[in-house]
Design a protein around this motif. Structure first.
Motif, PDB file in Angstrom:
ATOM      1  N   UNK A   1      36.384  36.745  32.387  1.00  0.00           N
ATOM      2  CA  UNK A   1      37.502  36.289  33.226  1.00  0.00           C
ATOM      3  C   UNK A   1      36.965  35.470  34.390  1.00  0.00           C
ATOM      4  N   UNK A   2      35.903  35.943  35.014  1.00  0.00           N
ATOM      5  CA  UNK A   2      35.301  35.218  36.148  1.00  0.00           C
ATOM      6  C   UNK A   2      34.840  33.824  35.713  1.00  0.00           C
ATOM      7  N   UNK A   3      34.210  33.740  34.545  1.00  0.00           N
ATOM      8  CA  UNK A   3      33.729  32.451  34.054  1.00  0.00           C
ATOM      9  C   UNK A   3      34.882  31.478  33.794  1.00  0.00           C
ATOM     10  N   UNK A   4      36.000  31.999  33.325  1.00  0.00           N
ATOM     11  CA  UNK A   4      37.133  31.132  32.990  1.00  0.00           C
ATOM     12  C   UNK A   4      38.011  30.799  34.199  1.00  0.00           C
ATOM     13  N   UNK A   5      38.251  31.804  35.060  1.00  0.00           N
ATOM     14  CA  UNK A   5      39.218  31.622  36.147  1.00  0.00           C
ATOM     15  C   UNK A   5      38.617  31.621  37.554  1.00  0.00           C
ATOM     16  N   UNK A   6      37.338  31.996  37.667  1.00  0.00           N
ATOM     17  CA  UNK A   6      36.691  31.971  38.967  1.00  0.00           C
ATOM     18  C   UNK A   6      36.788  33.267  39.761  1.00  0.00           C
ATOM     19  N   UNK A   7      37.339  34.315  39.175  1.00  0.00           N
ATOM     20  CA  UNK A   7      37.412  35.615  39.850  1.00  0.00           C
ATOM     21  C   UNK A   7      37.329  36.725  38.813  1.00  0.00           C
ATOM     22  N   UNK A   8      36.821  37.875  39.241  1.00  0.00           N
ATOM     23  CA  UNK A   8      36.682  39.026  38.352  1.00  0.00           C
ATOM     24  C   UNK A   8      38.051  39.619  38.032  1.00  0.00           C
ATOM     25  N   UNK A   9      38.123  40.361  36.961  1.00  0.00           N
ATOM     26  CA  UNK A   9      39.387  40.964  36.539  1.00  0.00           C
ATOM     27  C   UNK A   9      39.543  42.354  37.155  1.00  0.00           C
ATOM     28  N   UNK A  10      40.505  42.495  38.048  1.00  0.00           N
ATOM     29  CA  UNK A  10      40.731  43.793  38.676  1.00  0.00           C
ATOM     30  C   UNK A  10      41.297  44.800  37.678  1.00  0.00           C
ATOM     31  N   UNK A  11      42.000  44.329  36.651  1.00  0.00           N
ATOM     32  CA  UNK A  11      42.523  45.247  35.623  1.00  0.00           C
ATOM     33  C   UNK A  11      41.382  45.895  34.844  1.00  0.00           C
ATOM     34  N   UNK A  12      40.321  45.147  34.571  1.00  0.00           N
ATOM     35  CA  UNK A  12      39.156  45.723  33.891  1.00  0.00           C
ATOM     36  C   UNK A  12      38.504  46.789  34.765  1.00  0.00           C
ATOM     37  N   UNK A  13      38.434  46.523  36.056  1.00  0.00           N
ATOM     38  CA  UNK A  13      37.877  47.514  36.984  1.00  0.00           C
ATOM     39  C   UNK A  13      38.748  48.768  37.037  1.00  0.00           C
ATOM     40  N   UNK A  14      40.062  48.575  37.029  1.00  0.00           N
ATOM     41  CA  UNK A  14      40.966  49.733  37.044  1.00  0.00           C
ATOM     42  C   UNK A  14      40.847  50.545  35.755  1.00  0.00           C
ATOM     43  N   UNK A  15      40.705  49.865  34.619  1.00  0.00           N
ATOM     44  CA  UNK A  15      40.525  50.579  33.355  1.00  0.00           C
ATOM     45  C   UNK A  15      39.236  51.373  33.375  1.00  0.00           C
ATOM     46  N   UNK A  16      38.175  50.782  33.888  1.00  0.00           N
ATOM     47  CA  UNK A  16      36.902  51.499  33.997  1.00  0.00           C
ATOM     48  C   UNK A  16      37.074  52.750  34.841  1.00  0.00           C
ATOM     49  N   UNK A  17      37.765  52.619  35.957  1.00  0.00           N
ATOM     50  CA  UNK A  17      38.008  53.768  36.833  1.00  0.00           C
ATOM     51  C   UNK A  17      38.836  54.840  36.122  1.00  0.00           C
TER      52      UNK A  17
END
Length: 106
Positions: free
Chosen positions: A55-71
């Motif tokens: 997501x960061x490579x495509x849009x320039x920012x990390x995916x907060x949804x991926x972080x929430x899923x990890x949590x």
């Protein structure tokens, strides 16, 4: 970027569905596969980190949804012994097969 959902059956029989912003989960988990809680947590964390970087490579920012899923996975996993087993029940969408991408099977 294709999103996906993956369903897990925890050691107590409870089924939970999780989100990934990328199909990268298919590189780390198999439908029907069983993993220890420790292994599932590690594989999921690695895959979701890769998904976030895509997501960061495509849009320039990390995916907060991926972080929430990890949590969520870490929180859910904390309820079980590390050696207990987790089963991957489903992954949607599945990876494309040769037939679905227009190739002819011999």
């Amino acid at each position: 970027m294709p999103e996906m959902l993956f369903s897990v059956r925890w050691p107590d029989g409870r089924r939970r569905e999780y989100y990934s912003p990328s199909l990268v989960m298919h590189d780390h988990l198999d439908v029907g596969g069983t993993y220890t809680v420790t292994d599932f947590r590690a594989r999921s964390t690695t895959a979701l980190s890769e998904a976030s970087e895509r997501v960061r490579a495509k849009f320039g920012f990390a995916c907060t949804s991926a972080a929430m899923t990890t949590e969520q996975i870490h929180t859910d996993a904390a309820a079980f012994e590390d050696g207990a087993t987790v089963q991957i029940v489903a992954m949607r969408p599945p990876l494309p097969t040769a037939a679905t991408v227009g190739e002819v099977n011999p």
